[in-house]
Design a protein around this motif. Structure first.
Motif, PDB file in Angstrom:
ATOM      1  N   VAL A 328       0.647  -1.614   0.004  1.00  0.00           N
ATOM      2  CA  VAL A 328       0.019  -0.195  -0.295  1.00  0.00           C
ATOM      3  C   VAL A 328       0.847   1.252   0.101  1.00  0.00           C
ATOM      4  N   GLY A 329       0.227   1.862  -0.470  1.00  0.00           N
ATOM      5  CA  GLY A 329       1.297   4.031  -0.986  1.00  0.00           C
ATOM      6  C   GLY A 329       2.781   3.239  -2.005  1.00  0.00           C
ATOM      7  N   LYS A 330       3.017   2.206  -1.964  1.00  0.00           N
ATOM      8  CA  LYS A 330       3.967   1.638  -3.371  1.00  0.00           C
ATOM      9  C   LYS A 330       4.003   2.017  -4.355  1.00  0.00           C
ATOM     10  N   LYS A 331       5.257   1.892  -5.128  1.00  0.00           N
ATOM     11  CA  LYS A 331       4.926   1.750  -6.622  1.00  0.00           C
ATOM     12  C   LYS A 331       5.402   0.439  -7.008  1.00  0.00           C
ATOM     13  N   VAL A 332       4.356  -0.226  -7.724  1.00  0.00           N
ATOM     14  CA  VAL A 332       4.150  -1.247  -7.523  1.00  0.00           C
ATOM     15  C   VAL A 332       3.467  -1.724  -9.102  1.00  0.00           C
ATOM     16  N   VAL A 333       4.786  -2.566 -10.165  1.00  0.00           N
ATOM     17  CA  VAL A 333       4.247  -3.649 -11.837  1.00  0.00           C
ATOM     18  C   VAL A 333       3.284  -4.467 -11.606  1.00  0.00           C
ATOM     19  N   ILE A 334       2.283  -4.762 -12.178  1.00  0.00           N
ATOM     20  CA  ILE A 334       1.932  -6.020 -12.242  1.00  0.00           C
ATOM     21  C   ILE A 334       1.781  -6.263 -14.008  1.00  0.00           C
ATOM     22  N   ALA A 335       2.620  -7.403 -13.993  1.00  0.00           N
ATOM     23  CA  ALA A 335       2.632  -8.199 -15.664  1.00  0.00           C
ATOM     24  C   ALA A 335       1.123  -8.955 -15.963  1.00  0.00           C
ATOM     25  N   LEU A 336       1.068  -8.678 -16.887  1.00  0.00           N
ATOM     26  CA  LEU A 336       0.150  -8.921 -17.353  1.00  0.00           C
ATOM     27  C   LEU A 336       0.032  -9.617 -18.586  1.00  0.00           C
ATOM     28  N   CYS A 337      -0.083 -10.945 -18.548  1.00  0.00           N
ATOM     29  CA  CYS A 337       1.194 -12.025 -19.648  1.00  0.00           C
ATOM     30  C   CYS A 337       0.661 -12.786 -20.534  1.00  0.00           C
ATOM     31  N   GLY A 338      -0.363 -12.538 -20.378  1.00  0.00           N
ATOM     32  CA  GLY A 338      -1.079 -13.372 -21.409  1.00  0.00           C
ATOM     33  C   GLY A 338      -3.404 -13.215 -21.792  1.00  0.00           C
ATOM     34  N   GLY A 339      -3.259 -12.706 -23.284  1.00  0.00           N
ATOM     35  CA  GLY A 339      -4.950 -12.235 -22.905  1.00  0.00           C
ATOM     36  C   GLY A 339      -5.702 -13.959 -24.586  1.00  0.00           C
ATOM     37  N   ASN A 340      -5.205 -14.944 -23.916  1.00  0.00           N
ATOM     38  CA  ASN A 340      -5.548 -16.404 -25.150  1.00  0.00           C
ATOM     39  C   ASN A 340      -7.064 -16.604 -24.146  1.00  0.00           C
ATOM     40  N   ILE A 341      -7.837 -15.726 -23.205  1.00  0.00           N
ATOM     41  CA  ILE A 341      -9.045 -16.251 -22.802  1.00  0.00           C
ATOM     42  C   ILE A 341      -9.864 -17.825 -23.862  1.00  0.00           C
ATOM     43  N   ASP A 342     -10.246 -17.908 -23.695  1.00  0.00           N
ATOM     44  CA  ASP A 342     -11.105 -19.153 -24.575  1.00  0.00           C
ATOM     45  C   ASP A 342     -12.441 -18.430 -24.592  1.00  0.00           C
ATOM     46  N   THR A 343     -12.894 -17.892 -25.599  1.00  0.00           N
ATOM     47  CA  THR A 343     -13.957 -16.839 -26.163  1.00  0.00           C
ATOM     48  C   THR A 343     -15.535 -18.269 -25.528  1.00  0.00           C
ATOM     49  N   THR A 344     -15.875 -19.449 -25.241  1.00  0.00           N
ATOM     50  CA  THR A 344     -16.763 -19.353 -24.578  1.00  0.00           C
ATOM     51  C   THR A 344     -16.702 -19.806 -23.328  1.00  0.00           C
TER      52      THR A 344
END
Length: 439
Positions: A328-344
Motif C-alpha cells: 500500500v502506497g508503493k509503486k507496483v508493476v503487475i505483469a498481465l502476461c497473456g490474453g488468450n482466454i477461451d471465448t466460450t
C-alpha cells in the motif's frame, strides 16, 4: 550460460523407463545439472529479439485509487500472439545453428508456447511441430495451423503430449524446446524485466504470475540486477501451487493440478533451470483463490478495457484478495502476461466475477398463489433499480402452504451495497426468504 546448449554433450542424453513406457529426458533440462542463466544472457536476448517482438506498454492503472497502490500494468497480452511467450520462443529459434534451423524443432504445448513458436517459426523460416493435448482449445489448435505449424493432437494431458513429442523429436532429429525451462526461453522471458525497469525506473515491487517458472526466473533476474531493492512477488492459483511446493521442498516436486481459470499456470512440476535461477530472487510467493481470478478478469475488462486470460490476471487477484498489504502506497508493476482466454468461457467468467463482486445474486421467496403476486415481486425489484436476469416459479414441491408459489430469482445490482438494500427490502416484505449469494 552453458556454451553447449546448441550441441549438448552426449552425457546429457539420458533415458529411463516408467513401467513399460520409455521416458526420454530433456537434455536441456537435466534435474541433476540445472542451468542458471545470467544477466548477460538476458541482455544478449534483448539485442537478438529487438526487431521481432513488441515492446509492450507499462501504463498506470485506473485502479490506483481503488487499492491504495500506484499500480502499473505491463501489458504482455499485446504481443502479436497474445502472450509473453514470444520473447523466449523467438530467442530460442534464433539461437539454433544452421543445421538445426533446417531440420526444425518440436514442442508440447496446450496454447501460448505453441502459438509463439508457430508464429516466429513462420517468420524465421523454421519448421515447427507442435504436439497438443486433446484438452487444448480448438481456436488455439487452428491458430497454430494458420501459422504453418505441423500440429498433432495427441495425449490426454500435457505430460502425455510431451512424452510423444520427445519420442518424435528423437526419431526425426528435431530439437525439443521446453516452453518454461529451456535456458534460452528463460533468457528471452527476462527481457520483459528489462523493459519494466526502463518504463517504471523507480518501481518498488513487481508481481509476476508463476506456472513453470520461466517468466519469473528471467524477469526477476533482470529486475534484481538493475533494482536490487525491488520486491519480487510470484503468484499461483490455489489449484496448482507447484512453485510454492518446490520452495518448501527445496526442489521441484510433483503437484497435483485441478481445473483452473489460470490454465496457463497449471504446470505440475516447475522447471529445474527456472527453479535454480529464481529460488533466491523471489521475495514472496502467493496463492490466490479461483473466485478472485474471475473478479480480476472482470476488473480488467471494465476498468482497463483489457481482455486478459486467467493466468495473466492472478497478479491483480493477489491485490484484490488483500494478500500484499505491505505494498500500500508503493509503486507496483503487475505483469498481465497473456490474453488468450477461451471465448466460450469468457461469458461464464464474467458472471462468476459479478457474483464474487456482490453484483449477481440469487434468492428464493414464497409468495401468495394469486394473480398479481409475482408482479408485485418484480415491481419491488424494479423499484430498487435492480436488473432481473432470470425468474422461475414452482408449486408442486412446496410443503409449507398449498396456496403459495415459490419463486427463484437471479438478479444483477450495482454493487454489494445495492445487493444488501434489495436483501433488506425482501426481508421486510416476505416471511419466507432464502437469500443465497452466489459467493
Amino acid at each position: 550460460m552453458d556454451d553447449n546448449l546448441t550441441h549438448p554433450p552426449d552425457k546429457r542424453r539420458k533415458m529411463s523407463t516408467i513401467g513399460s513406457e520409455e521416458v526420454i529426458l530433456d537434455k536441456f533440462c537435466d534435474p541433476d545439472n540445472p542451468i542458471t542463466i545470467t544477466f548477460q544472457d538476458i541482455s544478449a536476448a534483448a539485442y537478438k529479439i529487438r526487431d521481432g517482438i513488441e515492446r509492450t506498454p507499462c501504463l498506470k492503472s485506473q485502479m490506483t485509487q481503488m487499492y491504495g497502490m500506484k499500480l502499473f500494468f505491463k501489458k504482455e497480452f499485446l504481443q502479436y500472439t497474445g502472450s509473453f511467450k514470444e520473447r523466449g520462443a523467438r530467442y530460442a529459434l534464433l539461437m539454433l545453428n544452421k543445421d538445426q534451423k533446417k531440420q526444425g524443432v518440436i514442442a508440447a504445448s496446450a496454447g501460448n508456447h505453441a502459438l509463439a513458436l508457430a508464429y516466429h517459426g513462420q517468420e524465421l523460416g523454421i519448421s515447427i511441430t507442435v504436439i497438443m493435448p486433446i484438452i487444448a482449445p480448438l481456436m488455439k489448435i487452428q491458430a497454430c495451423r494458420k501459422f504453418g505449424a505441423n500440429v498433432q493432437v495427441k495425449g490426454a494431458n500435457l505430460a502425455e503430449s510431451k512424452l510423444h513429442a520427445m519420442k518424435l523429436g528423437r526419431e526425426e532429429g528435431l530439437i525439443y524446446i521446453n516452453g518454461y525451462d529451456h535456458p534460452h526461453i528463460l533468457a528471452g522471458q527476462g527481457t520483459m524485466g528489462l523493459e519494466i525497469v526502463e518504463q517504471v525506473p523507480d518501481l518498488d515491487a513487481c508481481i509476476i504470475p508463476v506456472g513453470g517458472g520461466g517468466l519469473i526466473a528471467g524477469a526477476a533476474l533482470a529486475i534484481k540486477n538493475l533494482r536490487p531493492n525491488c520486491t519480487i512477488i510470484g503468484v499461483e492459483s490455489e489449484r496448482c501451487p507447484s512453485f510454492t511446493n518446490a520452495i518448501q521442498s527445496g526442489k521441484p516436486v510433483y503437484t497435483e493440478m485441478h481445473s483452473t481459470l489460470a490454465d496457463g499456470l497449471a504446470v505440475p512440476t516447475v522447471g529445474v533451470n527456472a527453479f535454480a535461477t529464481a529460488k533466491d530472487l523471489i521475495d514472496k510467493m502467493i496463492i490466490v483463490k479461483e473466485e478472485n481470478i474471475a473478479l480480476a478478469i472482470l476488473r480488467l475488462l471494465e476498468m482497463e478495457k483489457a481482455v486478459v486470460e486467467g493466468a495473466g490476471a492472478v497478479g491483480l487477484a493477489a491485490v484484490i484478495e488483500n494478500l500484499v498489504p505491505e505494498l500500500v502506497g508503493k509503486k507496483v508493476v503487475i505483469a498481465l502476461c497473456g490474453g488468450n482466454i477461451d471465448t466460450t468461457a469468457l461469458g461464464r467468467v464474467i458472471e462468476r466475477g459479478l457474483a464474487v463482486d456482490g453484483r449477481l445474486n440469487r434468492f428464493v421467496v414464497e409468495v401468495s398463489d394469486r394473480p398479481g403476486s409475482i408482479a408485485e415481486l418484480t415491481k419491488l425489484i424494479a423499484g430498487l433499480g435492480v436488473s432481473l436476469k432470470d425468474i422461475f416459479h414452482e408449486r408442486a414441491w412446496i410443503k409449507s402452504d398449498i396456496f403459495a408459489v415459490q419463486v427463484k430469482v437471479v438478479c444483477e445490482t450495482r454493487d454489494a451495497e445495492h445487493s444488501e438494500e434489495l436483501h433488506q427490502a425482501l426481508k421486510e416484505r416476505y416471511n419466507h426468504l432464502n437469500w443465497s449469494p452466489i459467493y
